[in-house]
Enzyme design. Structure first.
Site, PDB file in Angstrom:
ATOM      1  N   ASN A   1       0.861  -1.180   0.000  1.00 28.90           N
ATOM      2  CA  ASN A   1       0.000   0.000   0.000  1.00 28.90           C
ATOM      3  C   ASN A   1       0.900   1.234   0.000  1.00 28.90           C
ATOM      4  O   ASN A   1       1.473   1.595   1.017  1.00 28.90           O
ATOM      5  CB  ASN A   1      -0.880  -0.045   1.255  1.00 28.90           C
TER       6      ASN A   1
ATOM      7  N   LYS B   1       3.256   0.738   3.115  1.00 25.27           N
ATOM      8  CA  LYS B   1       2.884  -0.260   4.125  1.00 25.27           C
ATOM      9  C   LYS B   1       2.876  -1.616   3.426  1.00 25.27           C
ATOM     10  O   LYS B   1       2.477  -1.701   2.259  1.00 25.27           O
ATOM     11  CB  LYS B   1       1.482   0.016   4.667  1.00 25.27           C
TER      12      LYS B   1
ATOM     13  N   ARG C   1      -2.662  -2.001  -3.429  1.00 30.09           N
ATOM     14  CA  ARG C   1      -3.815  -1.145  -3.190  1.00 30.09           C
ATOM     15  C   ARG C   1      -3.739   0.041  -4.148  1.00 30.09           C
ATOM     16  O   ARG C   1      -2.713   0.726  -4.203  1.00 30.09           O
ATOM     17  CB  ARG C   1      -3.816  -0.631  -1.759  1.00 30.09           C
TER      18      ARG C   1
ATOM     19  N   HIS D   1     -12.669   3.788   0.205  1.00 28.79           N
ATOM     20  CA  HIS D   1     -12.739   2.768   1.273  1.00 28.79           C
ATOM     21  C   HIS D   1     -13.492   1.520   0.824  1.00 28.79           C
ATOM     22  O   HIS D   1     -13.998   0.758   1.655  1.00 28.79           O
ATOM     23  CB  HIS D   1     -13.477   3.285   2.534  1.00 28.79           C
TER      24      HIS D   1
ATOM     25  N   HIS E   1     -17.376   2.965   7.853  1.00 27.01           N
ATOM     26  CA  HIS E   1     -15.932   2.920   8.114  1.00 27.01           C
ATOM     27  C   HIS E   1     -15.569   4.220   8.827  1.00 27.01           C
ATOM     28  O   HIS E   1     -15.579   5.299   8.228  1.00 27.01           O
ATOM     29  CB  HIS E   1     -15.158   2.772   6.803  1.00 27.01           C
TER      30      HIS E   1
ATOM     31  N   ARG F   1     -11.218  16.406   7.987  1.00 25.08           N
ATOM     32  CA  ARG F   1     -12.049  16.842   6.858  1.00 25.08           C
ATOM     33  C   ARG F   1     -13.444  17.219   7.357  1.00 25.08           C
ATOM     34  O   ARG F   1     -13.984  16.571   8.253  1.00 25.08           O
ATOM     35  CB  ARG F   1     -12.184  15.731   5.807  1.00 25.08           C
TER      36      ARG F   1
ATOM     37  N   ARG G   1      -9.357   9.479  20.535  1.00 30.24           N
ATOM     38  CA  ARG G   1      -8.983   9.188  21.936  1.00 30.24           C
ATOM     39  C   ARG G   1      -8.747  10.473  22.721  1.00 30.24           C
ATOM     40  O   ARG G   1      -9.205  10.624  23.853  1.00 30.24           O
ATOM     41  CB  ARG G   1      -7.697   8.341  21.977  1.00 30.24           C
TER      42      ARG G   1
ATOM     43  N   GLY H   1     -10.821   2.415  12.999  1.00 30.64           N
ATOM     44  CA  GLY H   1     -10.255   2.646  14.339  1.00 30.64           C
ATOM     45  C   GLY H   1     -11.275   3.134  15.348  1.00 30.64           C
ATOM     46  O   GLY H   1     -11.288   2.685  16.501  1.00 30.64           O
TER      47      GLY H   1
ATOM     48  N   GLU I   1      -8.337  -4.605   5.389  1.00 31.21           N
ATOM     49  CA  GLU I   1      -8.208  -4.331   3.952  1.00 31.21           C
ATOM     50  C   GLU I   1      -7.067  -5.137   3.339  1.00 31.21           C
ATOM     51  O   GLU I   1      -7.161  -5.588   2.198  1.00 31.21           O
ATOM     52  CB  GLU I   1      -7.982  -2.830   3.741  1.00 31.21           C
TER      53      GLU I   1
HETATM   54  P1  ADP Z   1      -6.948   5.353   9.277  1.00 29.86           P
HETATM   55  O1  ADP Z   1      -8.146   5.930   8.616  1.00 29.86           O
HETATM   56  O2  ADP Z   1      -5.761   6.263   9.265  1.00 29.86           O
HETATM   57  O3  ADP Z   1      -6.643   3.925   8.891  1.00 29.86           O
HETATM   58  P2  ADP Z   1      -7.821   4.209  11.771  1.00 29.86           P
HETATM   59  O4  ADP Z   1      -8.837   3.314  11.153  1.00 29.86           O
HETATM   60  O5  ADP Z   1      -6.636   3.591  12.413  1.00 29.86           O
HETATM   61  O6  ADP Z   1      -7.338   5.350  10.801  1.00 29.86           O
HETATM   62  O7  ADP Z   1      -8.596   5.084  12.871  1.00 29.86           O
HETATM   63  C1  ADP Z   1      -7.971   6.116  13.549  1.00 29.86           C
HETATM   64  C2  ADP Z   1      -8.974   6.685  14.556  1.00 29.86           C
HETATM   65  O8  ADP Z   1      -9.339   5.628  15.457  1.00 29.86           O
HETATM   66  C3  ADP Z   1      -8.407   7.815  15.403  1.00 29.86           C
HETATM   67  O9  ADP Z   1      -9.367   8.845  15.553  1.00 29.86           O
HETATM   68  C4  ADP Z   1      -8.182   7.134  16.733  1.00 29.86           C
HETATM   69  O10 ADP Z   1      -8.313   8.030  17.794  1.00 29.86           O
HETATM   70  C5  ADP Z   1      -9.313   6.159  16.773  1.00 29.86           C
HETATM   71  N1  ADP Z   1      -9.054   5.134  17.785  1.00 29.86           N
HETATM   72  C6  ADP Z   1      -8.134   4.144  17.747  1.00 29.86           C
HETATM   73  N2  ADP Z   1      -8.139   3.457  18.920  1.00 29.86           N
HETATM   74  C7  ADP Z   1      -9.076   4.046  19.709  1.00 29.86           C
HETATM   75  C8  ADP Z   1      -9.572   3.804  21.032  1.00 29.86           C
HETATM   76  N3  ADP Z   1      -9.092   2.830  21.789  1.00 29.86           N
HETATM   77  N4  ADP Z   1     -10.553   4.617  21.493  1.00 29.86           N
HETATM   78  C9  ADP Z   1     -11.043   5.614  20.752  1.00 29.86           C
HETATM   79  N5  ADP Z   1     -10.635   5.886  19.504  1.00 29.86           N
HETATM   80  C10 ADP Z   1      -9.670   5.123  18.981  1.00 29.86           C
END
Ligand code: ADP
Length: 398
Positions: A7, A14, A90, A179, A207, A240, A283, A329, A383
């Protein structure tokens, strides 16, 4: 069968190496800051992770470095690159014509090239990775898996904007969506978990990561989607804005911002970051809200409200909804966000279950009560595995 998944982002690569006999990950990692700063490699095999500064000028050099590490006597898991049967790439934008993953040939590279104007930040590094990997792993089959492909089934009423027709016919202004690989993966998982065939499952898949998007899936097929011609449309995201009144753009230009300023603000300084003034990481916002920060609370409220509003709208597009699926996430980990979304869906029949919300932390499971009218599920996305499976399927069908 060993499948190598790549990716390539604008300054990173990655990668994951899969053994498809049991879909296990033999090694994975990332090369960051390619072409600027101090490039860095992080490489993990099993329990062991190593990090080192590397000298990598471009994506092709990055791919060669990764292959060296994969074949390294100490850090590696391969004797030689010849053990790799297929390489899955990807690719972000396949335009209107690509509806599925495909073996890469010169014609497909042309398609990726033609779509650069639609994905100027993504398709060029994707292509650079493809060219670098095809040169370095010439014995393997190479497959492109497109973010847009799962959304290629959207009907015109979903993908067209209500703007002058020439914008579409002459300038390709339409919804493409992104996505798609994640939405497809959780769709397949949801069908399996619900005990249904994919072609009989109706879902709303969300997502929720740094970028956020939602897909309405009817009988296993995408029929609407929240991201648009670019990933800026739709939900509130990390940085965004998602949906805004388009008239705000000329208004802010009339207030003295350049069009580049506005574009940067909407993509990089808005969303959770713009409203909270704290950051784009959910977080941090949840922690600040717990400490009484009103702006963080507002940002989280706006995020959840937009998700709930879209889910409500998408229920009207489906004959029925077998499940709302939360992933990414935030969907997989942010329990308070999941609860707020679920509670907003009460009038549609979602009955929130706090114990289940705790139980489904980072793993699949429902967060609503059994038998309720609108089940909400958490399903972790993957993915890379989806790309590896597509690649294995196309390599195996030779
Ligand atoms: P990307 O779109 O870059 O792949 P991710 O799918 O990893 O991103 O999601 C990132 C988001 O997930 C961030 O806002 C992060 O704060 C949130 N996140 C990850 N772990 C936690 C958690 N334990 N509690 C709350 N939010 C989380």
């Amino acid at each position: 069968m060993k499948i190598f998944v790549i990716n390539c982002g604008s300054s990173s690569i990655k990668y994951q190496l899969f053994d498809m006999t049991d879909e296990s990950v033999l090694a994975k990692g990332i090369v960051e800051r390619i072409g600027g700063g101090e490039p860095n490699l992080e490489h993990a095999t099993g329990e062991r992770t190593v990090e080192r500064q590397v000298d990598v000028a471009d994506h092709a050099a990055g791919v060669r470095l990764i292959l060296d590490v994969l074949c390294d006597a100490e850090l590696g898991v391969l004797k030689s690159v010849d053990e790799i049967d297929g390489v899955g790439h990807r690719v972000v934008h396949g335009g209107e014509t690509v509806t599925a993953s495909r073996r890469i040939d010169e014609a497909l590279c042309d398609v990726i090239r033609q779509n650069i104007p639609l994905a100027p930040l993504h398709n060029p590094p994707n292509l650079a990775g493809i060219e670098g990997a095809m040169a370095a792993i010439s014995g393997a089959a190479h497959v492109a898996v497109f973010d847009t492909a799962f959304l290629a089934t959207l009907p015109p009423a979903a993908y067209r904007y209500a703007v002058p027709t020439e914008w579409y016919t002459q300038h390709k202004v339409r919804r493409y969506g992104f996505h798609g690989t994640s939405h497809r993966y959780v769709t397949l998982q949801a069908a399996a978990l619900l005990g249904k065939r994919v072609d009989e499952v109706n879902l709303i898949t969300c997502h929720l990561g740094n970028g956020c998007s939602m897909t309405a899936v009817a009988a296993g097929v995408a029929v609407d989607h929240s991201m648009g011609m670019t990933p800026l449309e739709g939900l509130v995201m990390g940085t965004r804005s998602g949906d805004i009144d388009p008239a705000i753009i000329p208004f802010m230009v009339s207030r003295g911002l350049s069009i580049e300023d506005v574009e940067r603000a909407l993509n990089k300084e808005s969303g959770l970051l713009g409203v909270s003034g704290i950051g784009n990481d959910m977080r941090d916002l949840l922690a600040a809200r717990a400490d009484g920060d009103a702006k963080a609370a507002l940002a989280v409220d706006m995020f959840c409200r937009r998700v709930g509003k879209y889910i409500g709208a998408y229920t009207t597009l489906l004959p029925s909804v077998d499940a709302v699926v939360l992933t990414g996430g935030i969907g997989e980990n942010a329990l308070p966000v999941r609860e707020a979304i679920c509670r907003q869906l009460a009038s549609l029949g979602a009955v929130f279950d706090a114990d289940r919300n705790e139980a489904a932390a980072g793993r699949a499971g429902p967060i609503t009560a059994d038998g309720c009218r609108l089940p909400v599920w958490i399903i972790p996305t993957n993915e890379e595995l989806m790309i590896a499976r597509d690649t294995a399927d196309l390599v195996g069908s030779d």
